[in-house]
Write an enzyme that holds these catalytic residues in place. Sequence first.
Site, PDB file in Angstrom:
ATOM      1  N   CYS A 118      70.812 132.069  96.491  1.00  0.00           N
ATOM      2  CA  CYS A 118      71.144 130.721  96.963  1.00  0.00           C
ATOM      3  C   CYS A 118      70.000 129.805  96.578  1.00  0.00           C
ATOM      4  O   CYS A 118      68.848 130.056  96.935  1.00  0.00           O
ATOM      5  CB  CYS A 118      71.340 130.718  98.472  1.00  0.00           C
ATOM      6  SG  CYS A 118      71.613 129.053  99.128  1.00  0.00           S
ATOM      7  N   HIS A 137      79.047 138.999 104.379  1.00  0.00           N
ATOM      8  CA  HIS A 137      78.583 138.471 103.082  1.00  0.00           C
ATOM      9  C   HIS A 137      77.103 138.828 102.992  1.00  0.00           C
ATOM     10  O   HIS A 137      76.239 138.116 103.498  1.00  0.00           O
ATOM     11  CB  HIS A 137      78.811 136.955 103.072  1.00  0.00           C
ATOM     12  CG  HIS A 137      78.306 136.246 101.866  1.00  0.00           C
ATOM     13  ND1 HIS A 137      79.119 135.847 100.826  1.00  0.00           N
ATOM     14  CD2 HIS A 137      77.059 135.839 101.510  1.00  0.00           C
ATOM     15  CE1 HIS A 137      78.413 135.226  99.905  1.00  0.00           C
ATOM     16  NE2 HIS A 137      77.154 135.200 100.298  1.00  0.00           N
ATOM     17  N   ARG A 174      80.695 132.306  91.616  1.00  0.00           N
ATOM     18  CA  ARG A 174      80.099 131.184  92.358  1.00  0.00           C
ATOM     19  C   ARG A 174      78.697 131.536  92.852  1.00  0.00           C
ATOM     20  O   ARG A 174      77.712 131.044  92.334  1.00  0.00           O
ATOM     21  CB  ARG A 174      81.033 130.787  93.515  1.00  0.00           C
ATOM     22  CG  ARG A 174      80.695 129.459  94.160  1.00  0.00           C
ATOM     23  CD  ARG A 174      79.553 129.501  95.150  1.00  0.00           C
ATOM     24  NE  ARG A 174      79.761 130.465  96.227  1.00  0.00           N
ATOM     25  CZ  ARG A 174      78.815 130.766  97.123  1.00  0.00           C
ATOM     26  NH1 ARG A 174      77.630 130.199  97.074  1.00  0.00           N
ATOM     27  NH2 ARG A 174      79.045 131.674  98.056  1.00  0.00           N
ATOM     28  N   ASP A 175      78.594 132.440  93.814  1.00  0.00           N
ATOM     29  CA  ASP A 175      77.274 132.743  94.390  1.00  0.00           C
ATOM     30  C   ASP A 175      76.372 133.335  93.311  1.00  0.00           C
ATOM     31  O   ASP A 175      75.174 133.070  93.269  1.00  0.00           O
ATOM     32  CB  ASP A 175      77.429 133.734  95.555  1.00  0.00           C
ATOM     33  CG  ASP A 175      76.339 133.603  96.596  1.00  0.00           C
ATOM     34  OD1 ASP A 175      75.347 132.928  96.321  1.00  0.00           O
ATOM     35  OD2 ASP A 175      76.489 134.179  97.693  1.00  0.00           O
ATOM     36  N   ASN A 177      73.668 139.148  95.571  1.00  0.00           N
ATOM     37  CA  ASN A 177      74.613 139.630  96.578  1.00  0.00           C
ATOM     38  C   ASN A 177      74.692 141.152  96.507  1.00  0.00           C
ATOM     39  O   ASN A 177      74.291 141.765  95.518  1.00  0.00           O
ATOM     40  CB  ASN A 177      76.011 139.096  96.271  1.00  0.00           C
ATOM     41  CG  ASN A 177      76.114 137.599  96.457  1.00  0.00           C
ATOM     42  OD1 ASN A 177      75.852 136.837  95.538  1.00  0.00           O
ATOM     43  ND2 ASN A 177      76.468 137.185  97.648  1.00  0.00           N
ATOM     44  N   HIS A 213      73.573 139.805 101.199  1.00  0.00           N
ATOM     45  CA  HIS A 213      72.714 139.800 100.005  1.00  0.00           C
ATOM     46  C   HIS A 213      71.851 141.057 100.082  1.00  0.00           C
ATOM     47  O   HIS A 213      71.597 141.583 101.167  1.00  0.00           O
ATOM     48  CB  HIS A 213      71.876 138.519  99.959  1.00  0.00           C
ATOM     49  CG  HIS A 213      72.683 137.320  99.536  1.00  0.00           C
ATOM     50  ND1 HIS A 213      72.585 136.771  98.278  1.00  0.00           N
ATOM     51  CD2 HIS A 213      73.621 136.607 100.191  1.00  0.00           C
ATOM     52  CE1 HIS A 213      73.430 135.744  98.184  1.00  0.00           C
ATOM     53  NE2 HIS A 213      74.077 135.621  99.331  1.00  0.00           N
TER      54      HIS A 213
END
Length: 310
Positions: free
Chosen positions: A240, A207, A15-16, A249, A209
Amino acid sequence: MTDSSDVLITEVGPRDGLQNEAAPVSSAAKVAFVEALVRAGVRQIEVTSFVHPSRVPAMADAEAVYAGVRREPGVRYLALTPNERGYERATAAGCDAVAVFTAASEDFTRANIGMSIDESLERFRAISREAQRDGVAVRGYVSTVFACPFAGPIAPEAVLRVVEPMLEGGCYEVSLGDTIGIGTPADVSRLLDLLLTRVPADKLALHLHDTWGMAAANTLRGLDHGIRSFDSSAGGLGGCPYAPGATGNAATEDLVHMLHALGHDTGLDVEAVALAADAIAGSLDHALVGRAHQAILARRRRLARAQGAA
Ligand code: HMG
Ligand code: MG
């Protein structure tokens, strides 16, 4: 987590990672990526995102990807849902675990999902009510916990203001997003010193990055504060689309390599993660940047050459 695992890695690469890719990646390649990561030991994974397809075109095939994944017992397959419409799409595709998201910065929330923080919390409460009725698990995200790409530094109090209602509203865990990867260990301590006065460590995840190369150092600092849940993406994929300058990430291979060396157990096979990432890299228009990812593949090539020469 496996019985002996003490650290939970949430794999967010599908996803990310992929939401920011310009090259079109087929739904079949995405499904294969998710399944390979689960075979590598991942127990919580973000499969896709049911956001507006024109806002994030790389996630436009969310239904096909989510429904296409063969599910294994004991694995939580999450999908990002920004609003009730996203929740309806996700559950129609068979999803039983969603991630809702907002931010500690008004400017970022407006740019990302077109609403204020308070409106986003209202949306979250509406999703949460439906999820409770449906038996769907809800994970929360708070973005821009250290700084916002538009408004600059963010005070820890602004993060607490969002984390508490998300937990009270039914999130089983809230993940703290350093969206632009600019936090340092000092920032991690400042934030956790405040949050942990009000929230237990086992309700929080980090989370991170890795834009400024601090993800491993920040993970260590999180561990020192008792955090045992970390998000990462295989190969260091990621970014993002609504955070200018945000890059990948924390790379799963980097974190797992470090965590295992420190005696933690993640239940992941780091070589298998690197191979899963290498396979999806074949669909991208660039190489993956994760350092341990590159080192593992280089070691495999050296060994293969040595075996060929023997
Ligand atoms: P909007 O346009 O304000 O929505 O988008 P709306 O409620 O005004 O509805 C407008 C139209 O969109 C309607 O259709 C809706 O049905 C439709 P119409 O009636 O005009 O035909 N619509 C949808 N269609 C499909 N799926 C939906 C959906 N919702 C409405 N879910 C919205 C609001 C939130 C949907 C939009 O702004 C959006 O999709 N934003 C996505 C942003 C995003 O994906 N950002 C990246 C993920 S967050 C992230 O990466 C950070 C994180 O990694 C943590 C960190 O690093 O910090 C999690
Ligand atoms: Mg992110």
